[in-house]
Design a protein around this motif. Structure first.
Motif, short mmCIF file in Angstrom:
data_model
loop_
_atom_site.label_atom_id
_atom_site.label_comp_id
_atom_site.label_asym_id
_atom_site.label_seq_id
_atom_site.Cartn_x
_atom_site.Cartn_y
_atom_site.Cartn_z
N MET A 218 123.25 21.32 17.14
CA MET A 218 123.01 20.13 16.32
C MET A 218 121.91 20.35 15.29
SD MET A 218 121.21 17.57 19.12
CE MET A 218 121.02 16.24 17.92
N ASP A 219 120.89 21.12 15.64
CA ASP A 219 119.80 21.34 14.68
C ASP A 219 120.25 22.20 13.51
OD1 ASP A 219 118.24 24.31 15.51
OD2 ASP A 219 119.78 23.45 16.79
N LEU A 220 121.28 23.04 13.73
CA LEU A 220 121.78 23.89 12.65
C LEU A 220 122.36 23.05 11.53
CD1 LEU A 220 123.75 27.19 13.07
CD2 LEU A 220 124.58 25.44 11.50
N LEU A 221 123.07 21.97 11.90
CA LEU A 221 123.68 21.12 10.88
C LEU A 221 122.63 20.39 10.04
CD1 LEU A 221 126.68 19.50 12.80
CD2 LEU A 221 126.76 21.31 11.09
N GLU A 222 121.44 20.20 10.61
CA GLU A 222 120.40 19.45 9.92
C GLU A 222 119.44 20.33 9.14
OE1 GLU A 222 119.05 17.34 13.51
OE2 GLU A 222 119.68 15.49 12.51
N GLU A 223 119.64 21.63 9.20
CA GLU A 223 118.73 22.54 8.50
C GLU A 223 118.72 22.26 7.00
OE1 GLU A 223 119.02 26.71 9.07
OE2 GLU A 223 119.00 26.58 11.26
N ASP A 224 117.53 22.40 6.43
CA ASP A 224 117.39 22.27 4.98
C ASP A 224 117.61 23.65 4.36
OD1 ASP A 224 116.95 21.29 2.48
OD2 ASP A 224 114.76 21.24 2.66
N ALA A 225 118.85 24.10 4.46
CA ALA A 225 119.20 25.44 3.97
C ALA A 225 120.31 25.32 2.95
CB ALA A 225 119.63 26.33 5.14
N ASP A 226 120.31 26.23 2.01
CA ASP A 226 121.35 26.26 0.98
C ASP A 226 122.37 27.33 1.36
OD1 ASP A 226 122.81 25.87 -1.26
OD2 ASP A 226 121.48 26.96 -2.61
N VAL A 227 123.55 26.87 1.81
CA VAL A 227 124.56 27.82 2.26
C VAL A 227 125.71 27.85 1.25
CG1 VAL A 227 124.00 27.49 4.69
CG2 VAL A 227 125.77 26.09 3.66
N ALA A 228 126.31 29.02 1.12
CA ALA A 228 127.41 29.19 0.18
C ALA A 228 128.74 28.94 0.89
CB ALA A 228 127.39 30.61 -0.38
N VAL A 229 129.64 28.26 0.21
CA VAL A 229 130.96 27.97 0.77
C VAL A 229 131.99 28.90 0.12
CG1 VAL A 229 132.80 26.26 0.99
CG2 VAL A 229 130.41 25.57 1.24
N PRO A 230 132.57 29.81 0.89
CA PRO A 230 133.58 30.70 0.31
C PRO A 230 134.85 29.94 -0.03
CG PRO A 230 133.47 31.01 2.69
CD PRO A 230 132.36 30.07 2.33
N ALA A 231 135.52 30.37 -1.07
CA ALA A 231 136.77 29.73 -1.46
C ALA A 231 137.84 29.98 -0.40
CB ALA A 231 137.24 30.28 -2.80
N ARG A 232 138.78 29.05 -0.33
CA ARG A 232 139.90 29.22 0.58
C ARG A 232 140.78 30.35 0.08
NH1 ARG A 232 145.09 26.88 1.52
NH2 ARG A 232 145.49 26.60 3.75
N SER A 233 141.23 31.18 0.99
CA SER A 233 142.04 32.35 0.63
C SER A 233 143.51 32.09 0.95
CB SER A 233 141.57 33.60 1.38
OG SER A 233 140.20 33.87 1.12
N PRO A 234 144.32 31.84 -0.05
CA PRO A 234 145.77 31.69 0.22
C PRO A 234 146.33 33.01 0.74
CG PRO A 234 145.20 30.89 -1.97
CD PRO A 234 144.02 31.65 -1.47
N VAL A 235 147.01 32.96 1.85
CA VAL A 235 147.55 34.17 2.48
C VAL A 235 149.07 34.05 2.56
CG1 VAL A 235 147.58 35.59 4.56
CG2 VAL A 235 145.44 34.52 3.81
N THR A 236 149.73 35.05 2.08
CA THR A 236 151.19 35.09 2.15
C THR A 236 151.62 35.76 3.45
OG1 THR A 236 151.37 35.23 -0.24
CG2 THR A 236 153.30 35.88 1.02
N GLY A 237 152.50 35.13 4.18
CA GLY A 237 152.98 35.71 5.43
C GLY A 237 154.03 36.78 5.19
N PRO A 238 154.49 37.41 6.25
CA PRO A 238 155.51 38.44 6.11
C PRO A 238 156.82 37.87 5.59
CG PRO A 238 155.23 37.84 8.41
CD PRO A 238 154.15 37.14 7.66
N GLY A 239 157.55 38.66 4.89
CA GLY A 239 158.86 38.24 4.40
C GLY A 239 159.92 38.36 5.47
N ALA A 240 161.17 38.24 5.07
CA ALA A 240 162.28 38.34 6.01
C ALA A 240 162.43 39.77 6.50
CB ALA A 240 163.56 37.88 5.34
#
Length: 547
Positions: free
Chosen positions: A160-182
């Motif tokens: 719980m204390d981690l969520l309240e930290e006064d820290a500047d964290v970077a959010v990585p972009a979502r990575s679209p992933v293509t699954g295997p084909g047929a």
């Protein structure tokens, strides 16, 4: 961006609009942040088992990964049943569990515990975050892993204390992933085309992959009988189709007996038959040539040898297989007509037996199951956790729309009420009927409160026989003192009888009692007009009464 802000931003970016939870002190940073996040709706449950069940139903109906918030060790422990069900049913889910403040974890503070150890056996992965900078990466990994075949729940423990930290964290972009084909299906198609008596086993993976239409095309080009896997969790093949031959029984001996009349089998999206009661010998008879198709390479040849194991996109692979089979099997139409006539006769016999059992309450379970099936509105979804009556229901349901039937093969009781609430929340345009055993319903009764609070119009049909009938039936089949003397220890829910007409109002829900099979059918038919949840009590006869 602060850690709590990063958590909410990632949730949004991953498609989360609802967070299912039951809060405690370790979740207070999250609850406080949600005040300023109206786009993320918090769905409150009174107990963690119901919370996880709601998230399970929601994920399946929305076809998106759901998000759950649980409270520390005790909350995780309460939610384990739901996680086991989600793991077995391959439901994508991310569970964020609050951990105690790291600054005094060394002192073994109240409520703390090994959340990762508790959850590891019931999840695809469980991990605890120790540094604020790691939280965004761990959450991205959790959502990716939860959705990757085989899908399932992933738990992230966050102090719980981690969520309240006064820290500047970077959010990585979502990575679209293509699954295997047929997968390449030409050789497998040739093997199936040569078969004189082909059969198809439709596994739950077909429904999850949205590949029902593609499997139908394969079946029609082969003229093959189609069985659902044992205790199927959904619709992987239309149960009203002439080629549909019913569900395989969950015993190796029964599966082997059914498959003995075939010379080739296509097994699609099926988790290795998963027997329930032990019987000696394998599920697959000697000499059966098997083509197995799955998105999870670990399934191929896992419990039986296969001639061709095809890994790849399930819909694409089945589409390719149907393309190779097109025009390659001249006897397909004749086979289909012959099988259709046979299946129609068998269905008529089941229907006639059930209709002949109609009468006043307590109802014959066959009549009760048929009444539910006969009363279902168009496009209705059945969420089933009824054990013995559920087997009767499977025999008479004729559902052709994918997503119309929802079950869990996980076996953790108490899932049905919450799952029905989550299902209707995700798909509000389809009526939802939850068919529940009285024993099962008692395990998840708190879910009725959430249905009332959020005005979710689900019909909860409680099949009330006052006992754990499946246990008595199993003992009878195995012999022993219970069957010999007709006495069963710890398997009766009366006296005192469970008063469902009093239980429902406790949670703010109206209740009615069906006085006959006809009344039950009419009550189920009326659910298309529901504006609020309703409990329908269906008294059914007890052990041995319908034999």
């Amino acid at each position: 961006m602060r850690p709590i802000e990063a958590l909410l931003e990632i949730a949004r970016d991953e498609g989360v609009t609802r967070i299912f939870g039951n809060p405690g002190t370790t979740e207070l940073p999250l609850m406080d942040a949600l005040v300023s996040a109206p786009d993320l709706r918090y769905v409150l449950g009174l107990q963690e088992g119901s919370v996880v069940a709601m998230a399970d139903g929601y994920a399946r109906a929305s076809r998106r990964t759901s998000m759950v918030s649980l409270h520390i060790a005790a909350g995780v422990a309460n939610g384990l049943i739901g996680m086991l069900n989600a793991l077995r049913s391959r439901t994508p889910m991310v569970i964020v569990a609050g951990q105690q403040d790291r600054r005094h974890l060394l002192q073994d503070p109240m409520l703390s515990g090994d959340l990762v150890g508790l959850a590891s056996a019931a999840t695809k992965q469980a991990v605890e975050v120790q540094h604020a900078r790691d939280l965004p990466v761990v959450l991205r990994r959790a959502f990716a892993l939860a959705a990757r075949p085989p899908a399932g729940p992933v738990l992230v423990s966050v102090p719980m204390d981690l969520l309240e930290e006064d820290a500047d964290v970077a959010v990585p972009a979502r990575s679209p992933v293509t699954g295997p084909g047929a997968a390449e299906a030409g050789d497998a198609a040739a093997l199936l085309a040569r078969a004189e008596h082909p059969v198809i086993i439709a596994g739950d993976g077909v429904g999850r992959a949205g590949a029902v239409a593609e499997l139908v095309a394969v079946a029609e080009r082969l003229g093959a009988a189609v069985h659902h896997q044992p205790m199927n969790d959904g619709i992987a093949f239309p149960t009203g189709h002439p080629l549909y031959a019913g569900m395989l029984a969950p015993r190796n001996a029964a599966v082997r007996e059914t498959l003995a009349g075939y010379d080739a089998a296509l097994i699609a999206g099926c988790h290795a038959f998963m027997p329930h009661h032990y019987t000696p010998g394998p599920a697959v008879p000697d000499g059966l040539a098997i083509v197995q198709v799955d998105e999870d390479p670990a399934e191929l040849g896992r419990n039986f040898a296969v001639r061709y194991g095809l890994t790849g996109d399930l819909a694409g692979t089945l589409r390719a297989l149907a393309g190779h089979l097109d025009g390659l099997v001249p006897p397909a139409r004749e086979r289909a007509e012959r099988l259709g006539a046979r299946h129609a006769r068998a269905r008529r016999e089941v229907e006639e037996t059930a209709r002949a059992a109609y009468g006043p309450s307590p109802m014959d379970p066959r009549a009760a199951a048929h009444a539910v099936a006969a009363g279902l509105p168009d496009e209705a979804v059945v969420v089933e956790e009824a054990i013995t009556v559920g087997l009767r229901l499977r025999a008479v349901l004729r559902q052709n729309i994918p997503g119309s039937y929802v079950h869990t093969v996980g076996g953790g009781l108490g899932w049905g009420i919450g799952a029905a609430v989550g299902t209707r929340m995700a798909d509000p345009d389809r009526p939802v009927v939850a068919v529940l055993g009285d024993g099962c319903a008692m395990f998840g009764l708190q879910g009725l409160w959430s249905a009332a609070r959020y005005e979710v119009p689900v019909a909860f049909v409680v099949m009330n026989n006052g006992e754990y009938r499946t246990l008595k039936d199993t003992l009878d089949q195995g012999g022993g003192a219970s069957a010999e003397h007709g006495r069963y220890v710890g398997m009766d829910l009366a006296p005192p009888a469970l008063d469902w007409q009093s239980a429902a109002p406790l949670f703010g829900i109206d209740a009615v009692r069906a006085g006959s099979a006809d009344e039950l059918r009419d009550a189920v038919a009326s659910v298309k007009d529901l504006a609020a949840p309703l409990l329908i009590e269906a008294p059914v006869t007890g052990h041995g009464a319908d034999r």
